[in-house]
Write a protein that holds these residues in place. Sequence first.
Motif, PDB file in Angstrom:
ATOM      1  N   UNK A 151      62.583  -7.925 -56.260  1.00  0.00           N
ATOM      2  CA  UNK A 151      61.866  -8.918 -55.460  1.00  0.00           C
ATOM      3  C   UNK A 151      62.830  -9.673 -54.544  1.00  0.00           C
ATOM      4  N   UNK A 152      63.989 -10.050 -55.102  1.00  0.00           N
ATOM      5  CA  UNK A 152      64.988 -10.752 -54.293  1.00  0.00           C
ATOM      6  C   UNK A 152      65.489  -9.876 -53.166  1.00  0.00           C
ATOM      7  N   UNK A 153      65.715  -8.596 -53.469  1.00  0.00           N
ATOM      8  CA  UNK A 153      66.165  -7.665 -52.432  1.00  0.00           C
ATOM      9  C   UNK A 153      65.118  -7.512 -51.336  1.00  0.00           C
ATOM     10  N   UNK A 154      63.840  -7.433 -51.739  1.00  0.00           N
ATOM     11  CA  UNK A 154      62.753  -7.308 -50.758  1.00  0.00           C
ATOM     12  C   UNK A 154      62.692  -8.539 -49.860  1.00  0.00           C
ATOM     13  N   UNK A 155      62.883  -9.708 -50.457  1.00  0.00           N
ATOM     14  CA  UNK A 155      62.877 -10.940 -49.658  1.00  0.00           C
ATOM     15  C   UNK A 155      64.016 -10.926 -48.651  1.00  0.00           C
ATOM     16  N   UNK A 156      65.193 -10.487 -49.074  1.00  0.00           N
ATOM     17  CA  UNK A 156      66.344 -10.420 -48.163  1.00  0.00           C
ATOM     18  C   UNK A 156      66.064  -9.466 -47.013  1.00  0.00           C
TER      19      UNK A 156
END
Length: 226
Positions: free
Chosen positions: A59-64
């Motif tokens: 999820x964090x990677x997708x946000x980035x």
Amino acid sequence: MNQQDLPPKPSSPPRTGGLPKIPNGNGTSAPAPESVTWSQTPHEPALEKRANRRPAFWKALLVVVILAVAGSLVWLAVWLGSSPGTQAPKAAAPGVLQTAVTPPASPQPLPREGVAPAAYAVGDCFKDFDPQALTSTVVACDTPHSAQLVATLHYPQDTEYPGADPLKAKALEVCQAAKLSPAAKQFPLNYQRSYPSTTSWGSGDRRVDCYVAADGGNVINASVLP
């Protein structure tokens, strides 16, 4: 050793900490181990925690990634929005564009023969016009003629030679900027462009000209400029 030499037996067996006993190889009993190694890997809470962290990581990677794409789109929009302002000096024609008659045009009286291209003025009308000729005959526009100079652009003298293709494209822009009067609709006309060659540029020629011309010869008998 006889029976008398043996120590007396205890009244109760020694304490083993409450651990059960399992038989050993010699038939006697030994305390059971306090821990047992299993052939099956026991459940590790740490692994479960790491597994639970994987969705959060993605999820964090997708946000980035989304933020990076959004930032790129914003930068592109700003760049496109600023492009017209930053590129205006390049798109604008260096020099002076003229599309209207500035009196006086060619000096009177007319006709005048042997006029060199450097002396042509916007509004001049030409008899038997040849854009490649070294001189032309300038006549009054209410007399039969085959072409008229309707727009011109002068490059500054310190400008470097742009090249044939850029000059050709610039001549087209000059023709597109020309403003014609309703009289132009009375005659079958087309545009003719004239621009410096490498040789003439080296001799000081800095003008790009646009003419309207008739294929049928001297059939025009009025000015096509407002």
